[in-house]
Design a protein around this motif. Structure first.
Motif, PDB file in Angstrom:
ATOM      1  N   GLU A  12      -3.681   6.006   0.441  1.00 37.67           N
ATOM      2  CA  GLU A  12      -2.730   7.044   0.875  1.00 37.67           C
ATOM      3  C   GLU A  12      -2.155   6.714   2.250  1.00 37.67           C
ATOM      4  O   GLU A  12      -0.995   7.035   2.533  1.00 37.67           O
ATOM      5  N   LEU A  13      -2.931   6.062   3.111  1.00 38.84           N
ATOM      6  CA  LEU A  13      -2.413   5.670   4.421  1.00 38.84           C
ATOM      7  C   LEU A  13      -1.271   4.674   4.283  1.00 38.84           C
ATOM      8  O   LEU A  13      -0.294   4.718   5.031  1.00 38.84           O
ATOM      9  N   VAL A  14      -1.371   3.761   3.318  1.00 38.74           N
ATOM     10  CA  VAL A  14      -0.282   2.819   3.059  1.00 38.74           C
ATOM     11  C   VAL A  14       0.956   3.571   2.590  1.00 38.74           C
ATOM     12  O   VAL A  14       2.075   3.318   3.052  1.00 38.74           O
ATOM     13  N   ALA A  15       0.760   4.527   1.687  1.00 38.09           N
ATOM     14  CA  ALA A  15       1.891   5.316   1.187  1.00 38.09           C
ATOM     15  C   ALA A  15       2.563   6.078   2.324  1.00 38.09           C
ATOM     16  O   ALA A  15       3.791   6.140   2.415  1.00 38.09           O
ATOM     17  N   ARG A  16       1.762   6.668   3.204  1.00 43.40           N
ATOM     18  CA  ARG A  16       2.326   7.411   4.345  1.00 43.40           C
ATOM     19  C   ARG A  16       3.078   6.481   5.298  1.00 43.40           C
ATOM     20  O   ARG A  16       4.119   6.847   5.844  1.00 43.40           O
ATOM     21  N   ALA A  17       2.534   5.274   5.505  1.00 43.42           N
ATOM     22  CA  ALA A  17       3.215   4.319   6.377  1.00 43.42           C
ATOM     23  C   ALA A  17       4.574   3.934   5.803  1.00 43.42           C
ATOM     24  O   ALA A  17       5.574   3.854   6.532  1.00 43.42           O
ATOM     25  N   ILE A  18       4.635   3.696   4.497  1.00 49.21           N
ATOM     26  CA  ILE A  18       5.909   3.356   3.848  1.00 49.21           C
ATOM     27  C   ILE A  18       6.909   4.492   4.028  1.00 49.21           C
ATOM     28  O   ILE A  18       8.089   4.263   4.318  1.00 49.21           O
ATOM     29  N   HIS A  19       6.441   5.715   3.883  1.00 48.21           N
ATOM     30  CA  HIS A  19       7.330   6.870   4.040  1.00 48.21           C
ATOM     31  C   HIS A  19       7.749   7.055   5.497  1.00 48.21           C
ATOM     32  O   HIS A  19       8.938   7.198   5.806  1.00 48.21           O
ATOM     33  N   ASP A  20       6.770   7.057   6.404  1.00 44.42           N
ATOM     34  CA  ASP A  20       7.042   7.388   7.801  1.00 44.42           C
ATOM     35  C   ASP A  20       7.895   6.344   8.506  1.00 44.42           C
ATOM     36  O   ASP A  20       8.554   6.647   9.504  1.00 44.42           O
ATOM     37  N   MET A  21       7.903   5.111   8.009  1.00 44.98           N
ATOM     38  CA  MET A  21       8.682   4.051   8.636  1.00 44.98           C
ATOM     39  C   MET A  21       9.985   3.767   7.906  1.00 44.98           C
ATOM     40  O   MET A  21      10.763   2.916   8.343  1.00 44.98           O
ATOM     41  N   GLY A  22      10.222   4.452   6.806  1.00 41.66           N
ATOM     42  CA  GLY A  22      11.423   4.210   6.018  1.00 41.66           C
ATOM     43  C   GLY A  22      12.524   5.224   6.273  1.00 41.66           C
ATOM     44  O   GLY A  22      12.397   6.118   7.119  1.00 41.66           O
ATOM     45  N   ARG A  24      13.428   7.665   4.543  1.00 42.18           N
ATOM     46  CA  ARG A  24      13.157   9.020   4.061  1.00 42.18           C
ATOM     47  C   ARG A  24      12.191   9.777   4.972  1.00 42.18           C
ATOM     48  O   ARG A  24      11.698  10.842   4.603  1.00 42.18           O
ATOM     49  N   ARG A  25      11.889   9.245   6.154  1.00 37.74           N
ATOM     50  CA  ARG A  25      10.830   9.808   6.985  1.00 37.74           C
ATOM     51  C   ARG A  25      11.095  11.247   7.435  1.00 37.74           C
ATOM     52  O   ARG A  25      10.151  11.961   7.779  1.00 37.74           O
ATOM     53  N   LYS A  26      12.361  11.679   7.454  1.00 42.25           N
ATOM     54  CA  LYS A  26      12.667  13.057   7.860  1.00 42.25           C
ATOM     55  C   LYS A  26      12.573  14.040   6.693  1.00 42.25           C
ATOM     56  O   LYS A  26      12.722  15.244   6.878  1.00 42.25           O
ATOM     57  N   LYS A  27      12.317  13.523   5.502  1.00 42.06           N
ATOM     58  CA  LYS A  27      12.155  14.349   4.303  1.00 42.06           C
ATOM     59  C   LYS A  27      10.675  14.454   3.947  1.00 42.06           C
ATOM     60  O   LYS A  27       9.831  13.799   4.542  1.00 42.06           O
ATOM     61  N   GLY A  66      12.549  12.831  -0.419  1.00 40.64           N
ATOM     62  CA  GLY A  66      11.462  12.142   0.259  1.00 40.64           C
ATOM     63  C   GLY A  66      10.658  11.255  -0.655  1.00 40.64           C
ATOM     64  O   GLY A  66      11.206  10.568  -1.533  1.00 40.64           O
ATOM     65  N   THR A  67       9.337  11.278  -0.472  1.00 40.63           N
ATOM     66  CA  THR A  67       8.436  10.393  -1.199  1.00 40.63           C
ATOM     67  C   THR A  67       7.388  11.199  -1.929  1.00 40.63           C
ATOM     68  O   THR A  67       6.776  12.102  -1.354  1.00 40.63           O
ATOM     69  N   LEU A  68       7.165  10.875  -3.192  1.00 37.95           N
ATOM     70  CA  LEU A  68       6.094  11.481  -3.980  1.00 37.95           C
ATOM     71  C   LEU A  68       5.008  10.436  -4.162  1.00 37.95           C
ATOM     72  O   LEU A  68       5.249   9.361  -4.717  1.00 37.95           O
ATOM     73  N   PHE A  69       3.810  10.745  -3.673  1.00 39.16           N
ATOM     74  CA  PHE A  69       2.678   9.823  -3.778  1.00 39.16           C
ATOM     75  C   PHE A  69       1.778  10.276  -4.917  1.00 39.16           C
ATOM     76  O   PHE A  69       1.156  11.338  -4.848  1.00 39.16           O
ATOM     77  N   LEU A  70       1.720   9.480  -5.969  1.00 34.81           N
ATOM     78  CA  LEU A  70       0.908   9.784  -7.146  1.00 34.81           C
ATOM     79  C   LEU A  70      -0.386   8.987  -7.075  1.00 34.81           C
ATOM     80  O   LEU A  70      -0.447   7.819  -7.474  1.00 34.81           O
ATOM     81  N   ASP A  71      -1.420   9.629  -6.531  1.00 43.67           N
ATOM     82  CA  ASP A  71      -2.707   8.956  -6.374  1.00 43.67           C
ATOM     83  C   ASP A  71      -3.490   9.011  -7.679  1.00 43.67           C
ATOM     84  O   ASP A  71      -3.359   9.958  -8.452  1.00 43.67           O
ATOM     85  N   GLU A  72      -4.303   7.999  -7.907  1.00 35.46           N
ATOM     86  CA  GLU A  72      -5.111   7.873  -9.130  1.00 35.46           C
ATOM     87  C   GLU A  72      -4.235   8.043 -10.378  1.00 35.46           C
ATOM     88  O   GLU A  72      -4.531   8.819 -11.281  1.00 35.46           O
ATOM     89  N   ILE A  73      -3.175   7.260 -10.424  1.00 35.59           N
ATOM     90  CA  ILE A  73      -2.215   7.347 -11.522  1.00 35.59           C
ATOM     91  C   ILE A  73      -2.856   6.990 -12.849  1.00 35.59           C
ATOM     92  O   ILE A  73      -2.411   7.428 -13.919  1.00 35.59           O
ATOM     93  N   GLY A  74      -3.949   6.222 -12.822  1.00 35.99           N
ATOM     94  CA  GLY A  74      -4.640   5.855 -14.054  1.00 35.99           C
ATOM     95  C   GLY A  74      -5.281   7.029 -14.761  1.00 35.99           C
ATOM     96  O   GLY A  74      -5.636   6.930 -15.937  1.00 35.99           O
ATOM     97  N   ASP A  75      -5.438   8.167 -14.061  1.00 32.31           N
ATOM     98  CA  ASP A  75      -6.028   9.356 -14.660  1.00 32.31           C
ATOM     99  C   ASP A  75      -4.991  10.294 -15.270  1.00 32.31           C
ATOM    100  O   ASP A  75      -5.346  11.367 -15.767  1.00 32.31           O
ATOM    101  N   MET A  76      -3.731   9.915 -15.246  1.00 34.85           N
ATOM    102  CA  MET A  76      -2.684  10.772 -15.800  1.00 34.85           C
ATOM    103  C   MET A  76      -2.725  10.740 -17.332  1.00 34.85           C
ATOM    104  O   MET A  76      -2.748   9.663 -17.931  1.00 34.85           O
TER     105      MET A  76
END
Length: 474
Positions: free
Chosen positions: A173-183, A185-188, A232-242
């Motif tokens: 999730e930290l990687v996902a947040r970094a991608i969002h916060d530095m891209g 879409r960071r204001k969304k 913005g960004t939607l982070f889908l964690d543990e996508i294998g459980d969907m």
């Protein structure tokens, strides 16, 4: 491209010599200088096909002048070298327009390969970065983390779907947040969703929302996570459980950028998807538990995260950072003894960064000494406990953390009835999926491996909505 002109800028004479000789052996025409002033003078007389520059130079920052250089030499590939091998350096290099970034100490083979790639095609970037390292979510200077930083730097300037892969607790999730916060879409909004924490029957309503009266108990319209993340960004964690039916709906949304809420309202969205899993998705595809077409939609840019045991000195960097954060949160200030540091390096860290974070907070709270002794580390890590017991303890810890989520957000009230069945399903579902994947969908072998009746297995698979997939012929 033999004969290509390369300008090398580094204040270290040894680096200039080694890099220059290596590139000349490759057939390149190399000029090397040691300052920004010398670089400016060289550019007046020597028009390079590629620029290699250090960041910290005697008369300024090499990154600061990259945009001005690119304004005059639009297609010039720039490779940045830096001993400040942090995520912010990698991202800033990319956003300033650099083609590639290599942390010091670097491998000459990697540098020559980057030169070949840079000469084959020019790179570009956009935007700016005003983050300090202290504000960044990711910490580490090890070679495996440098690879992660470089991948993040390459995706922050676009909207490609990203799939973060790694063991539980590695910081997906930290990687996902970094991608969002530095891209861009960071204001969304950044909206995280843990697929493993949502009851199966509520996943579609959770993701897509529902209208008033759509089902029993739907007394008001509810906005889904996709709509919340619009722009913005939607982070889908543990996508294998969907579940498979939700996978089908997700695929349609990714194809059309629109969905229908539970109850019939059509909504268009502009959302970047970052997904994550600790599971082997190709194995789940083989077992019929995950859609292959969805996998390719999500896996446009894979970012594998290294386990903590492979990150070397990052263990101590992280440990000291966690102790500082614990002190900032009001716990006593602590530091590690030399022997204690040795114990941390030697540990296998089955729970990865999450395990280390929890341990440092616990040590800050219980240590009687300002300097944490090795004996306390030994006691907390259970060095005398057999390996199997440590694995079991880690699983129990993971379950404790997971079960705590059931009680979050209810205040003094309690979750709805039926908690036992929901917990049991959450434990059984990944167990059955992993077993079926291991035996390639053969239910008879899966039942034998689990030690249960085949009919019982079939019944539970149906109740849990698990499709057994293709049966093995062996």
């Amino acid at each position: 491209m033999r004969g290509a002109r390369i300008l090398v800028v580094d204040d270290d004479a040894a680096i200039r010599t080694v890099v220059g000789e290596a590139l000349r052996r490759e057939g390149y025409n190399v000029q090397a200088v040691g300052s920004l002033a010398a670089q400016a003078a060289a550019l007046e007389k020597f028009t390079p096909d590629l620029l290699i520059t250090d960041v910290i130079l005697p008369d300024g920052n090499g990154l600061d002048v990259v945009p001005d250089i690119l304004a005059k030499h639009h297609e010039l590939p720039v490779i940045v070298l830096s001993a400040q091998n942090t995520l912010s350096t990698a991202v800033r290099a990319t956003e300033q327009g650099a083609f590639d970034y290599l942390p010091k100490p670097f491998d000459l083979d990697a540098l020559t390969q980057a030169v070949r790639s840079g000469l084959a095609r020019a790179g570009s970037g956009e935007g700016d970065l005003a983050e300090s390292d202290a504000a960044l979510p990711l910490i580490g200077r090890s070679p495996p983390m440098q690879d992660v930083y470089r991948m993040i730097a390459r995706v922050v300037g676009n909207d490609l779907s990203v799939l973060v892969l790694g063991e539980s607790g590695t910081g997906k999730e930290l990687v996902a947040r970094a991608i969002h916060d530095m891209g861009g879409r960071r204001k969304k909004p950044f909206v995280p969703v843990n697929m493993a924490a949502i009851p199966r029957e509520l996943i579609e309503a959770e993701l897509f929302g529902h209208e008033r009266g759509a089902f029993t108990g739907a007394n008001a319209r509810a906005t889904g996570r996709f709509e919340e993340a619009n722009g913005g960004t939607l982070f889908l964690d543990e996508i294998g459980d969907m579940p498979m039916e939700a996978q089908t709906r997700l695929l349609r949304v990714l194809q059309s950028n629109a969905f229908t809420t539970v109850g019939g309202r059509t909504v268009s969205v502009d959302v970047r998807i970052v997904a994550a899993t600790h599971q082997n998705l190709p194995a789940l595809i083989e077992a019929g538990q995950f859609r292959e077409d969805l996998y390719y939609r999500l896996n446009v840019v894979p970012i594998p995260l290294p386990p903590l045991r492979e990150r070397g000195d990052d263990i101590l960097l992280l440990a000291n950072s966690f102790l500082e954060r614990a002190a900032a949160d009001g716990l006593p200030r602590r530091r590690l003894s030399g022997d204690a540091e040795g114990r941390l390096r030697a540990h296998g860290w089955p729970g990865n960064v999450r395990e280390l974070d929890n341990l440092m907070r616990r040590l800050a709270a219980i240590s009687r000494d300002p300097v944490v002794p090795a004996a306390l580390i030994d006691a907390q890590l259970g060095s005398a406990v057999p390996e199997r017991a440590l694995v079991a303890e880690t699983l129990s810890d993971a379950l404790d953390l997971h079960l705590a989520r059931y009680f979050v957000g209810f205040g003094d009230a309690l979750p709805p009835p039926g908690l036992y069945d929901r917990v049991l399903a959450d434990v059984e579902r990944p167990l059955f999926r992993a077993t079926l994947a291991a035996v390639k969908g053969n239910q008879l072998r899966a039942a034998e491996l689990l030690g249960i009746n085949r009919n019982t297995l079939r019944k539970r698979l149906t109740e849990l909505g698990i499709e057994p997939g293709r049966r093995s012929r062996d």
